[in-house]
Design a protein around this motif. Structure first.
Motif, PDB file in Angstrom:
ATOM      1  N   LEU A  57       5.490  -7.027 -10.075  1.00  0.00           N
ATOM      2  CA  LEU A  57       6.158  -6.206 -11.231  1.00  0.00           C
ATOM      3  C   LEU A  57       5.029  -6.218 -12.668  1.00  0.00           C
ATOM      4  N   GLU A  58       4.392  -7.159 -12.693  1.00  0.00           N
ATOM      5  CA  GLU A  58       3.373  -7.168 -13.753  1.00  0.00           C
ATOM      6  C   GLU A  58       1.887  -6.774 -13.249  1.00  0.00           C
ATOM      7  N   ASP A  59       1.605  -7.731 -12.438  1.00  0.00           N
ATOM      8  CA  ASP A  59       0.046  -8.081 -12.040  1.00  0.00           C
ATOM      9  C   ASP A  59      -0.363  -6.559 -11.437  1.00  0.00           C
ATOM     10  N   VAL A  60       0.451  -6.289 -10.406  1.00  0.00           N
ATOM     11  CA  VAL A  60       0.262  -5.336  -9.495  1.00  0.00           C
ATOM     12  C   VAL A  60       0.587  -3.898  -9.837  1.00  0.00           C
ATOM     13  N   LEU A  61       2.034  -3.829 -10.282  1.00  0.00           N
ATOM     14  CA  LEU A  61       2.853  -2.621 -10.355  1.00  0.00           C
ATOM     15  C   LEU A  61       2.224  -2.076 -11.709  1.00  0.00           C
ATOM     16  N   ARG A  62       2.217  -2.810 -12.992  1.00  0.00           N
ATOM     17  CA  ARG A  62       1.868  -2.117 -14.271  1.00  0.00           C
ATOM     18  C   ARG A  62       0.332  -2.345 -14.353  1.00  0.00           C
ATOM     19  N   LYS A  63      -0.294  -3.562 -14.083  1.00  0.00           N
ATOM     20  CA  LYS A  63      -1.635  -3.663 -14.580  1.00  0.00           C
ATOM     21  C   LYS A  63      -2.563  -3.083 -13.748  1.00  0.00           C
ATOM     22  N   LYS A  69       0.655   5.981  -7.520  1.00  0.00           N
ATOM     23  CA  LYS A  69      -0.796   6.543  -7.945  1.00  0.00           C
ATOM     24  C   LYS A  69      -0.766   8.178  -7.768  1.00  0.00           C
ATOM     25  N   GLU A  70      -0.226   8.691  -6.597  1.00  0.00           N
ATOM     26  CA  GLU A  70      -0.310   9.956  -6.427  1.00  0.00           C
ATOM     27  C   GLU A  70       1.272  10.767  -6.750  1.00  0.00           C
ATOM     28  N   GLY A  71       2.384  10.047  -6.814  1.00  0.00           N
ATOM     29  CA  GLY A  71       3.640  10.630  -7.258  1.00  0.00           C
ATOM     30  C   GLY A  71       3.975  10.359  -8.757  1.00  0.00           C
ATOM     31  N   SER A  72       3.655   9.287  -9.364  1.00  0.00           N
ATOM     32  CA  SER A  72       3.762   8.986 -10.531  1.00  0.00           C
ATOM     33  C   SER A  72       5.276   8.892 -10.893  1.00  0.00           C
ATOM     34  N   THR A 103       1.005  -1.326   0.129  1.00  0.00           N
ATOM     35  CA  THR A 103       0.036   0.076  -0.220  1.00  0.00           C
ATOM     36  C   THR A 103       0.795   1.335   0.056  1.00  0.00           C
ATOM     37  N   ASN A 104       1.915   1.134   0.888  1.00  0.00           N
ATOM     38  CA  ASN A 104       2.988   2.544   0.796  1.00  0.00           C
ATOM     39  C   ASN A 104       3.317   2.674  -0.754  1.00  0.00           C
ATOM     40  N   PHE A 105       3.782   1.526  -1.518  1.00  0.00           N
ATOM     41  CA  PHE A 105       4.287   2.041  -2.830  1.00  0.00           C
ATOM     42  C   PHE A 105       2.931   2.356  -3.824  1.00  0.00           C
ATOM     43  N   GLU A 106       1.799   1.635  -3.445  1.00  0.00           N
ATOM     44  CA  GLU A 106       0.646   2.048  -4.332  1.00  0.00           C
ATOM     45  C   GLU A 106       0.337   3.424  -4.139  1.00  0.00           C
ATOM     46  N   ILE A 107       0.306   3.964  -3.016  1.00  0.00           N
ATOM     47  CA  ILE A 107      -0.058   5.491  -2.788  1.00  0.00           C
ATOM     48  C   ILE A 107       1.133   6.412  -3.549  1.00  0.00           C
TER      49      ILE A 107
END
Length: 803
Positions: free
Chosen positions: A212-218, A186-189, A179-183
């Motif tokens: 790297l694929e399912d979570v990060l990119r897709k 998504k908010e820092g690009s 979740t730390n990386f998700e935010i």
């Protein structure tokens, strides 16, 4: 869809493959007049560009740069806007030195207080970490410099860091460690993400298609490229196949040939290489590597930003009888080595060659205090040379003062990249000094310098306690501003301070000494554990005092937000950090009692009131459903707590949120559900994880493999290997006794054998490493012959094949 199809079509297979490994320690491969080289540099809290001899551990000198407070320090500001300003200043320095990518910020969750790199990370909380990471990224990238948040993901220990397997249940992985990386994404690009050294549930992070694929990119729609941590490549082909773009440092020609051979054998499709190259080129061709635009650096302005950041991040932890701020002309004694030789940053790859370092002993001349003198008080690294004499000198000096300001904390050997801390105490010499100073009856104001949590059993001996963490080059004047009242402290802790280390969940299991590190505590990390189990702590998450007081009132709640009125009820201007926590008392799920879901920092003049609003977002009420592999909302009533810290609830309310019915987990995971965390066994964790897990019971002599660490030679069959292991262990202990961590030895000690071929610019092949392994496994002559044969084969291969 390939964005750079025309350019890629003009490249040969070998040229494309070569782009997916570095050219040098810090540079990417260039193709003449077509693709420029990018320069990547360490820089979580200050740029570390090495124009001369290069290394990734901070051993050799780097160019002068501003040293800003570390991430652990900045997090205490709870001020995203200020962190963005630091990022902007950092990005400008990178641009000035022709650096395209800053390797930071560090986002990993502080799972355990002894984590060796905790000073580089923001918090034990993913929401806070993500928000501050996004703020730093926005600041850096506002200058056209690229940010590279790291280390994705679940990189929680330094011991065996390149050969450790983080075993985590899926819900915990998604709620805490991604979740730390998700935010941040998504908010820092960010345009770059750095993968972690470790495995996650048996798969190396850099080869982990799920991450790297399912979570990060897709799922998150990340459109940049993934770079390894330095030496963090395990299987180059598997990395490229599963979403990794760039191996650093260079693998030499061997890296290129691995991919070419994989394509020719059918193991890897050339189209996959095209995708990875396209993702990499899309960033390179938009970077300042294409169009140089250096900026003029105003070093004084940079220093002012560093000062403001340090000032906003200082935390007042104790202030008996309002001894602080110090009154004009107070006679003060300065005690402690850190006053003259400050501890202001961490050690390792983030080490900054500071442009303009301040010290307390010099800076205090600019303040209206009557300084009676300075006494060193103790030696760093627990050296007992002249300890009694230094202590007696400090005692005599303190007796001449009205107030003694005592500078304590963790020295360089106490926390560093490459090694986890051994305990949570400050050095014993400092504790002995404090015990003796307390007998003088002179009020003691202790100023702490440390990048991570410490025990404070001596807190009742002092009148005031102020924590500056690692405040960067301007930390001295920032601290003096707080001590004298020029600045009202507003920092609050972004991590919990337990009473003692043993209060930490599974304290005796960290760091994991064998390959598997079992995250048995699940969701109950940091305050999620202490607050839920009602475990007494020294200083709770979100805690910090002020020279003024604040009143919370007029709470209003609707389906979209909460609002309230904050009033400064004291006589001094100051800032309050309002924290929103959410809980669900009747939840059918395993849940912490409260979780941080919002915060705001409010600056108010004396008597001033202001209405503040905190909107809900997609993370306010969600949980991760491991069965459905998606985030969902549990239907029902939720409690909202508006707080000064996790334990200091000022206002509360309740709201109904529509969602899905959930399965009752009381019988599925009874100890987790009833919060009996300390009683959890590996069998209990296996139920949560979803499959049976067992300890690695290997003892005695081991057969070492490519992913065995150099330290594992202590259990090798070869007496020569065991001798080398003893030498390395002795060298580490010797560096500890000197008070300076030997980062080179630390790195070698914890690295796997495979890293030998990854860190030698292609001079050592994987087959040569196999020969070394035969030697350490007791087949000396067979291994030596293979090593020599493979040496000449590798040499000939490099000579005959050039890209």
């Amino acid at each position: 869809m390939i964005k750079n199809k025309n350019l890629i079509s003009k490249l040969s297979l070998e040229e494309k493959a070569s782009l997916l490994s570095g050219k040098s320690t810090w540079e990417t491969v260039n193709v003449d007049k077509v693709i420029p080289s990018m320069f990547l540099s360490d820089g979580p809290h200050g740029l570390r560009k090495q124009s001369g001899a290069a290394d990734h551990l901070g051993l050799n000198a780097s160019d002068l740069a501003t040293c800003f407070p570390t991430a652990a320090t900045l997090a205490n500001s709870w001020d995203a806007e200020m962190i963005t300003q630091v990022g902007h200043a950092l990005g400008n320095e990178a641009k000035n030195l022709d650096v395209q990518v800053v390797l930071g910020p560090g986002l990993n969750i502080k799972r355990n207080p002894l984590g060796g790199r905790n000073f580089e990370y923001y918090s034990e909380d993913p929401y806070l970490s993500g928000k501050f990471g996004a703020a730093m990224i926005r600041g850096i990238q506002s200058t056209q410099t690229i940010a590279s948040p790291k280390h994705f993901a679940a990189n929680s220990q330094e011991y065996r860091r390149m050969a450790s397997n983080s075993v985590i249940d899926e819900r915990t992985l998604r709620e805490l460690y991604t979740t730390n990386f998700e935010i941040a994404v998504k908010e820092g690009s960010p345009k770059v993400i750095m993968s972690a050294y470790n495995q996650i549930n048996g798969t190396y992070a850099n080869e982990n298609a799920y991450l790297l694929e399912d979570v990060l990119r897709k799922e998150w729609h990340f459109d940049g490229f993934v770079v390894t941590d330095w030496g963090g490549d395990n299987n180059h082909v598997a990395g490229v196949a599963n979403g990794s773009n760039l191996v650093m440092p260079t693998l030499g020609l061997n890296g290129t040939l691995e991919l070419v051979d994989a394509v020719n054998s059918g193991e890897l499709q050339e189209e996959v290489i095209d995708e990875r190259v396209d993702e990499l080129l899309s960033v390179i061709l938009e970077s300042t590597a294409v169009k140089k635009s250096p900026v003029e650096i105003n070093w004084e302005k940079q220093h002012q930003i560093a000062h403001k950041a340090a000032e906003e991040s200082i935390v007042l932890l104790k202030n008996n009888d309002d001894i602080l701020p110090l009154k004009k002309d107070t006679k003060v004694a300065l005690v402690g080595d850190f006053a003259e030789t400050p501890r202001y940053q961490g050690a390792g790859s983030s080490l900054v060659n500071t442009k303009n370092l301040e010290t307390i002993t010099e800076s205090i001349k600019n303040y209206q205090l009557n300084t009676v003198g300075f006494a060193q008080g103790y030696m760093r690294a627990n050296k007992k040379t002249n300890e009694e004499q230094l202590r007696n000198e400090a005692i005599e000096l303190v007796k001449k003062s009205d107030v003694a300001i005592v500078f304590l904390g963790l020295d360089e050997i106490s926390e560093s990249e490459g090694a986890d801390r051994k305990h949570m105490r400050i050095p014993a010499a400092q504790e002995r000094l404090l015990d003796e100073l307390a007998k003088t009856a002179i009020p003691l104001v202790v100023v702490l310098s440390a990048g991570s949590v410490i025990e404070t059993p001596w807190v009742n001996q002092v009148s005031a306690l102020v924590h500056g963490y690692l405040g960067g080059e301007a930390g001295a004047s920032a601290m003096l501003d707080v001590l004298t009242g020029r600045h009202n402290p507003s920092g609050k802790l972004a991590e919990t301070y337990p009473v003692k280390y043993e209060d930490t969940p599974f304290a005796d299991e960290f760091p994991a000494k064998k390959k598997d590190s079992f995250y048995k505590e699940g969701l109950f990390v940091g305050y999620r554990y202490y607050n839920t189990t009602n475990k007494k702590v020294r200083f709770p998450f979100g805690f910090g005092l002020s020279y003024t007081t604040f009143q919370y009132a007029d709470l209003k709640v609707n389906q979209e937000q909460v609002s309230l009125t904050i009033t400064n009820t004291g006589t001094t201007a100051g800032a309050e950090i309002v924290q929103l926590y959410v809980g669900k008392k009747d939840s059918l799920l395993v849940r912490p009692a409260k979780e941080l879901k919002g915060f705001t920092k409010v600056y108010l003049e004396p008597g001033e009131s202001r209405q503040v609003t905190m909107p809900f977002d997609d993370k306010t009420f969600r949980y991760y459903n491991a069965q459905a592999h998606s985030f969902e909302i549990e239907d029902g009533n939720y409690q909202l707590y508006l707080s000064g810290n996790i334990e200091d609830v000022r206002l509360s309310s309740e709201i109904h949120v529509s969602g899905k019915k959930v399965q009752n987990q009381a019988n599925l995971f009874p100890k987790y559900f009833s919060h009996q965390i300390s009683d959890i066994t590996l069998a209990d964790f296996s139920d949560l994880y979803g499959e049976k897990l067992s300890e690695d019971n290997n003892t005695g002599i081991l057969k070492l493999e490519q992913n065995s660490t150099i330290s594992d030679m202590a259990f090798a069959k070869s007496w020569l290997a065991r001798l080398v292991s003893r030498y390395l262990s002795h060298a580490l202990k010797k560096s500890e006794s000197r008070g300076q961590p030997n980062l080179n030895i630390l790195f070698i000690y914890n690295m796997p054998f495979r890293a030998i071929s990854k860190m030698t610019n292609g001079a050592v092949s994987s087959q040569m490493v196999d020969g070394m392994l035969q030697i350490v496994n007791g087949k000396f002559w067979r291994g030596l012959i293979k090593l020599v044969q493979e040496f000449y084969i590798n040499k000939k291969k490099i000579k005959n094949r050039t890209v």
